[in-house]
Enzyme design. Structure first.
Site, PDB file in Angstrom:
ATOM      1  CG  HIS A 160      -1.653  -0.828   0.881  1.00  8.80           C
ATOM      2  ND1 HIS A 160      -2.989  -1.336   0.146  1.00  8.80           N
ATOM      3  CD2 HIS A 160      -1.890  -2.079   2.069  1.00  8.80           C
ATOM      4  CE1 HIS A 160      -3.943  -2.430   0.096  1.00  8.80           C
ATOM      5  NE2 HIS A 160      -3.518  -2.624   1.842  1.00  8.80           N
ATOM      6  CG  ASP A 196      -2.976  -8.329   0.341  1.00  9.04           C
ATOM      7  OD1 ASP A 196      -2.612  -8.608   1.233  1.00  9.04           O
ATOM      8  OD2 ASP A 196      -3.756  -7.196   0.565  1.00  9.04           O
ATOM      9  CG  HIS A 198      -6.629  -5.171   1.203  1.00 18.20           C
ATOM     10  ND1 HIS A 198      -5.979  -6.151   2.031  1.00 18.20           N
ATOM     11  CD2 HIS A 198      -7.408  -4.837   1.803  1.00 18.20           C
ATOM     12  CE1 HIS A 198      -6.686  -5.444   3.228  1.00 18.20           C
ATOM     13  NE2 HIS A 198      -8.226  -4.910   3.184  1.00 18.20           N
ATOM     14  CG  ASP A 285      -5.148  -9.715   2.776  1.00 17.04           C
ATOM     15  OD1 ASP A 285      -4.796 -10.684   2.244  1.00 17.04           O
ATOM     16  OD2 ASP A 285      -4.983  -8.597   3.317  1.00 17.04           O
TER      17      ASP A 285
HETATM   18  C1  SP5 Z   1      -1.353  -5.316   3.599  1.00 20.84           C
HETATM   19  C2  SP5 Z   1      -3.082  -5.503   3.745  1.00 20.84           C
HETATM   20  O1  SP5 Z   1      -3.410  -6.049   3.739  1.00 20.84           O
HETATM   21  N1  SP5 Z   1      -3.064  -4.314   4.617  1.00 20.84           N
HETATM   22  C3  SP5 Z   1      -4.892  -3.696   4.714  1.00 20.84           C
HETATM   23  C4  SP5 Z   1      -4.236  -2.659   5.425  1.00 20.84           C
HETATM   24  C5  SP5 Z   1      -6.680  -2.228   5.814  1.00 20.84           C
HETATM   25  N2  SP5 Z   1      -6.582  -1.115   6.659  1.00 20.84           N
HETATM   26  C6  SP5 Z   1      -7.936  -1.406   6.921  1.00 20.84           C
HETATM   27  C7  SP5 Z   1      -8.794  -2.136   7.494  1.00 20.84           C
HETATM   28  C8  SP5 Z   1     -10.480  -1.526   7.273  1.00 20.84           C
HETATM   29  C9  SP5 Z   1     -10.930  -3.015   6.919  1.00 20.84           C
HETATM   30  N3  SP5 Z   1     -12.985  -2.613   7.015  1.00 20.84           N
HETATM   31  C10 SP5 Z   1     -13.105  -4.041   6.540  1.00 20.84           C
HETATM   32  C11 SP5 Z   1     -14.919  -4.213   7.731  1.00 20.84           C
HETATM   33  C12 SP5 Z   1     -15.333  -5.281   7.527  1.00 20.84           C
HETATM   34  N4  SP5 Z   1     -16.248  -6.106   8.469  1.00 20.84           N
HETATM   35 ZN    ZN Z   2      -4.603  -7.166   2.510  1.00 20.41          ZN
END
Ligand code: SP5
Ligand code: ZN
Length: 346
Positions: A160, A196, A198, A285
């Protein structure tokens, strides 16, 4: 399996992160790494190697100097100003405000951060510097050591992170640093295939105008998933880089069948380019029980994922990214490498 490690991974450990209106324990924790390591303990094919230090230059080839200095100094300055907790941003210079390199620490933090989920503490710089060196070590092993694959097993993750911003638990973009290093060492074409959950927003942005690094990401649709503001299928690159970025966002609930269809699209794109090295930002993830994601891959599916990546038949560098179900994380990561190895040795 060449697995690169460093002894600084636990120096970054946040007190908590903002999540849905509450301050909760950080999802991205040192226990993740311990559990992954345990999964490899009894694997005779696993070779553990200590990272080599390649210095600051490969990092500065990707990240701006003022940003790197910020990461090196902010926690010290933060403590000197009388703060006691982790560094966390609370104000951001959105359009309409002045985007200025501010002397005030809160203003400076907001200038470099893009999300509030990523605390900085005393050991953050040491951990992320060592993480970048670990990724560079894996790249050198594959690119100059002519090995089929290497795995950089470090944390925090990196995909990210932009040239001058951090967020999403990431500070230095390890995959981008490796890709740039491969180019510096003489590679003409490099591919990054980000698996990943994301979108790899930082990696995309760093190479968006370039045609020597192909960036591909298979991820949760940003209409409903972090990082929200990038990762759409219409983002295909700019200027010289047109056609060298591919986003494959998938609907919530995507299973391995859907994921593999996207993978085949990615694979055709990689094969169409005469790639010398493949870099895989590896997050698990996408797992069905991941607490912050919503794909439905199973532990077994990760064997299939590893096999599919191996069939691209390229020297491959895996770099550890996300994955937050810390119980099964070890087996899931192990299965990707194990599937890759099995397919390679066929
Ligand atoms: C590297 C990596 O996987 N970074 C991910 C960062 C995400 N951080 C914010 C998470 C917000 C997730 N909200 C989801 C709601 C699910 N109920
Ligand atoms: Zn991720």
């Amino acid at each position: 399996m060449n697995i690169f490690l460093n002894d600084k991974v636990a120096l970054h450990e946040g007190q908590g992160e903002m999540h849905q209106g509450k301050f909760v324990p950080c999802f991205e924790s040192p226990s993740r790494l311990n559990n992954i390591l345990s999964a490899f303990e009894n694997e005779p094919e696993a070779t553990f190697l200590n990272a080599t230090d390649y210095g600051l230059q490969p990092i500065l080839d990707v990240h701006a100097t003022d940003y790197v200095e910020f990461l090196q100094n902010i926690h010290k300055d933060w403590l000197a100003a009388g703060n006691t907790g982790d560094v966390i941003p609370y104000i951001w210079p959105v359009p309409g405000l002045k985007r200025i390199a501010h002397n005030n620490l809160n203003a400076r933090v907001g200038y470099y951060a893009f999300s509030s989920d990523t605390p900085i503490m005393q050991g953050t710089w040491q951990a992320v510097y060592s993480g970048a060196q670990t990724a560079l070590s894996a790249l050198h092993c594959v690119f100059q050591g002519n090995k089929r694959m290497a795995f950089s097993l470090s944390r925090p993750p990196g995909h990210h992170a932009h040239r001058s911003s951090y967020g999403g638990y990431c500070f230095l973009n390890n995959a981008a640093i490796c890709a740039q290093q491969a180019i510096t060492l003489g590679a003409k074409k490099v591919a990054i295939l980000d698996v990943d959950f994301h979108h790899g927003n930082g990696t995309q942005d760093i190479f968006y105008e370039r045609n020597d690094v192909l960036t591909i990401s298979i991820h949760g649709n940003p209409e409903t998933n972090f990082p929200y503001y990038l990762g759409y299928s219409e983002e295909t690159g700019a200027d010289e880089g047109i056609g060298f970025n591919l986003n494959l966002p998938l609907d919530n609930g995507a299973d391995m069948k859907v994921w593999l269809q996207a993978f085949e699209t990615a694979a055709s794109k990689v094969k169409a380019m005469d790639t010398e090295v493949l870099i895989v930002p590896l997050g698990v993830d996408t797992f069905v029980d991941d607490p912050i994601s919503n794909f439905t891959l199973t532990t077994e599916d990760y064997l299939t994922m590893g096999e599919a990546i191996a069939r691209l038949d390229l020297p491959t560098v895996f770099i550890m990214e996300g994955g937050y179900d810390v119980g099964p994380i070890g087996q899931n990561v192990f299965n990707v490498l194990s599937g890759f190895n099995a397919e390679t040795n066929k």
